[in-house]
Design a protein around this motif. Sequence first.
Motif, PDB file in Angstrom:
ATOM      1  N   TYR A  41     -36.781  27.170 -40.837  1.00 15.93           N
ATOM      2  CA  TYR A  41     -35.533  27.812 -40.412  1.00 15.93           C
ATOM      3  C   TYR A  41     -34.714  28.270 -41.614  1.00 15.93           C
ATOM      4  N   GLY A  76     -28.248  30.286 -32.531  1.00 16.97           N
ATOM      5  CA  GLY A  76     -28.666  30.405 -33.926  1.00 16.97           C
ATOM      6  C   GLY A  76     -29.682  31.511 -34.048  1.00 16.97           C
ATOM      7  N   LEU A  77     -30.562  31.337 -35.014  1.00 21.00           N
ATOM      8  CA  LEU A  77     -31.598  32.349 -35.213  1.00 21.00           C
ATOM      9  C   LEU A  77     -32.440  32.514 -33.952  1.00 21.00           C
ATOM     10  N   GLY A  78     -32.570  31.417 -33.193  1.00 21.04           N
ATOM     11  CA  GLY A  78     -33.370  31.470 -31.966  1.00 21.04           C
ATOM     12  C   GLY A  78     -32.895  32.560 -31.034  1.00 21.04           C
ATOM     13  N   ASN A  79     -31.589  32.746 -30.949  1.00 22.47           N
ATOM     14  CA  ASN A  79     -31.060  33.738 -30.014  1.00 22.47           C
ATOM     15  C   ASN A  79     -31.124  35.142 -30.577  1.00 22.47           C
ATOM     16  N   ALA A 107     -24.983  24.492 -32.428  1.00 22.56           N
ATOM     17  CA  ALA A 107     -26.362  24.016 -32.619  1.00 22.56           C
ATOM     18  C   ALA A 107     -27.325  24.886 -31.825  1.00 22.56           C
ATOM     19  N   ALA A 108     -26.905  25.233 -30.632  1.00 13.71           N
ATOM     20  CA  ALA A 108     -27.807  25.988 -29.745  1.00 13.71           C
ATOM     21  C   ALA A 108     -27.925  27.453 -30.191  1.00 13.71           C
ATOM     22  N   ALA A 144     -31.512  16.321 -31.893  1.00 18.09           N
ATOM     23  CA  ALA A 144     -30.260  16.880 -32.408  1.00 18.09           C
ATOM     24  C   ALA A 144     -29.156  16.699 -31.365  1.00 18.09           C
ATOM     25  N   LEU A 162     -37.754  17.898 -36.285  1.00 17.26           N
ATOM     26  CA  LEU A 162     -36.571  18.396 -37.000  1.00 17.26           C
ATOM     27  C   LEU A 162     -36.903  18.771 -38.440  1.00 17.26           C
ATOM     28  N   ALA A 197     -31.850  23.775 -28.493  1.00 18.70           N
ATOM     29  CA  ALA A 197     -31.869  22.701 -29.500  1.00 18.70           C
ATOM     30  C   ALA A 197     -32.204  21.353 -28.880  1.00 18.70           C
ATOM     31  N   PHE A 201     -36.302  25.440 -27.835  1.00 15.83           N
ATOM     32  CA  PHE A 201     -35.867  25.753 -29.195  1.00 15.83           C
ATOM     33  C   PHE A 201     -34.420  26.237 -29.183  1.00 15.83           C
ATOM     34  N   THR A 202     -34.147  27.186 -28.295  1.00 12.70           N
ATOM     35  CA  THR A 202     -32.828  27.800 -28.322  1.00 12.70           C
ATOM     36  C   THR A 202     -31.750  26.829 -27.848  1.00 12.70           C
TER      37      THR A 202
HETATM   38  N1  PFF Z   1     -31.134  26.225 -31.285  1.00 12.01           N
HETATM   39  C1  PFF Z   1     -31.379  26.733 -32.593  1.00 12.01           C
HETATM   40  C2  PFF Z   1     -31.588  28.234 -32.507  1.00 12.01           C
HETATM   41  O1  PFF Z   1     -31.721  28.776 -31.416  1.00 12.01           O
HETATM   42  O2  PFF Z   1     -31.633  28.880 -33.534  1.00 12.01           O
HETATM   43  C3  PFF Z   1     -32.548  26.091 -33.256  1.00 12.01           C
HETATM   44  C4  PFF Z   1     -32.631  24.602 -33.172  1.00 12.01           C
HETATM   45  C5  PFF Z   1     -31.518  23.798 -33.509  1.00 12.01           C
HETATM   46  C6  PFF Z   1     -33.816  23.993 -32.813  1.00 12.01           C
HETATM   47  C7  PFF Z   1     -31.627  22.409 -33.467  1.00 12.01           C
HETATM   48  C8  PFF Z   1     -33.931  22.633 -32.738  1.00 12.01           C
HETATM   49  C9  PFF Z   1     -32.828  21.845 -33.072  1.00 12.01           C
HETATM   50  F1  PFF Z   1     -32.939  20.551 -33.002  1.00 12.01           F
END
Ligand code: PFF
Length: 446
Positions: free
Chosen positions: A105, A21-24, A18-19, A234, A98, A229, A226-227
């Motif tokens: 996303y 993802g695209l954020g990283n 979950a953590a 969530a 969300l 999550a 964000f990163t």
């Molecule tokens: N953490 C995910 C990322 O870094 O891409 C994005 C994300 C997942 C944001 C779940 C919020 C969330 F509730």
Amino acid sequence: MKSQWSSRFTFIMATTGAAVGLGNIWKFPYMAGENGGGLFVLFYLIAVALIGIPTMMAEILIGRLGRHNPVNTLELVATHAGKTPQWKLLGWWGALGLVLVLSFYSVIAGWSIGYLLKAWFGEFNGLSAHQVQVLWQHFLSNPYTLILWHTLFMSITLWVVARGVKQGLERAANIMMPGLFFVLIILLIYSIFVGDFKAAFNFLLMPNFKEISASALIYALGHAFFTLAIGAGAMLVYGAYLPKDTKLGSSVCIIAALDVLVALFSGLAIFSLVFKYGLPPEGGPGLMFKVLPIAFAQMPAGQWFGGLFFLLLWFAAWTSSISMAEPLVVLLVERRGLTRNRASFLIGLLCWFLGLFALLSFNAWENIRILGFTIFEVMADTTTNIILPIGGILFAYFAGWVIAPKDAKHGLLMENPFLFKLWQWLVRYLAPIGILFSFIYGLWPF
Ligand code: PFF
């Protein structure tokens, strides 16, 4: 709720899924590039350590105590603590976040599917840096193919959620997360040898205090939320599936460390190439798509390697988007009595539709601006910089002040009294005050 993760390892992999993802991989490098590099990274690391980790523990703890969707959980846990059931509004606030995050996303995750195919079919082979930029512009300008990828991504996300978490998600996370690390390390090694690693290192890890800016502070904090999550519910739902004996403190530290490592690795890899090819670090949301194909175009077996990379990016995005959809689906199932299938379909449809607005702001609606921002920017920035941090303050406050300390201690499985006090202090004071401070500072107009 009946579902439960099979083991602590699975919980860590799913939550890391979950953590990470695209954020990283996609967002962190361009955010760092736009906000002056090292100082942004420093703020981000401090925010993760002091505010992100305790808040993530808080959110997971709340889920573990309530074991339902975010709205019911907050209502239940607050009532149990003798406080107002209106805390459930926090659950709705998170749900709004969300819905918005999942909508935009999926559009970006769709890009990774498009680029996966381009890599695999050898479209990058032999291209120059300039040609890669042109390819990117061309890709972004055609809404129809983008809609196709967005639709595909949203469908597979909700398909997994409809099938239940345990089967699909656990398996995907267990396989894909180690795989992602592996490919990222290869990419990093490649960029150390081929790219301008020293410039990337200096840019990302050597803060320049002359460049301090208020907006970098709020962006770094928002990005930390964000990163990781957190702030939207969530993590709360993932906490609701926790096995009984999993300790929260150490697990959350592992998750946060993996998350930061992925961000730093991909930042270093991407900026090594950015500097080597003389591209501007402020490449915006397209940065990764304009830079990595240059490397894939020139490295041996780049076609396969590029394909693998975008595949893993896709999977990283997939495990994250599942974590956004899951709480929304459970919310509908538990509160409206819908079947999982039906709820998944409705959530998918809603987010798909909203996602179209984000998608079109890269082409047909490029010129539509709200206070100078495109629709995509409005969606991404309000969720990241406003909805998630406010959700975060309230989750931290809830865990620190609403839940009775003995229940919190019990739920965290934290035996060390010093560590418990430290966590309590962080969620009671530092997290809310720190978030509030960066808000006021970051949004201050002068
Ligand atoms: N953490 C995910 C990322 O870094 O891409 C994005 C994300 C997942 C944001 C779940 C919020 C969330 F509730």
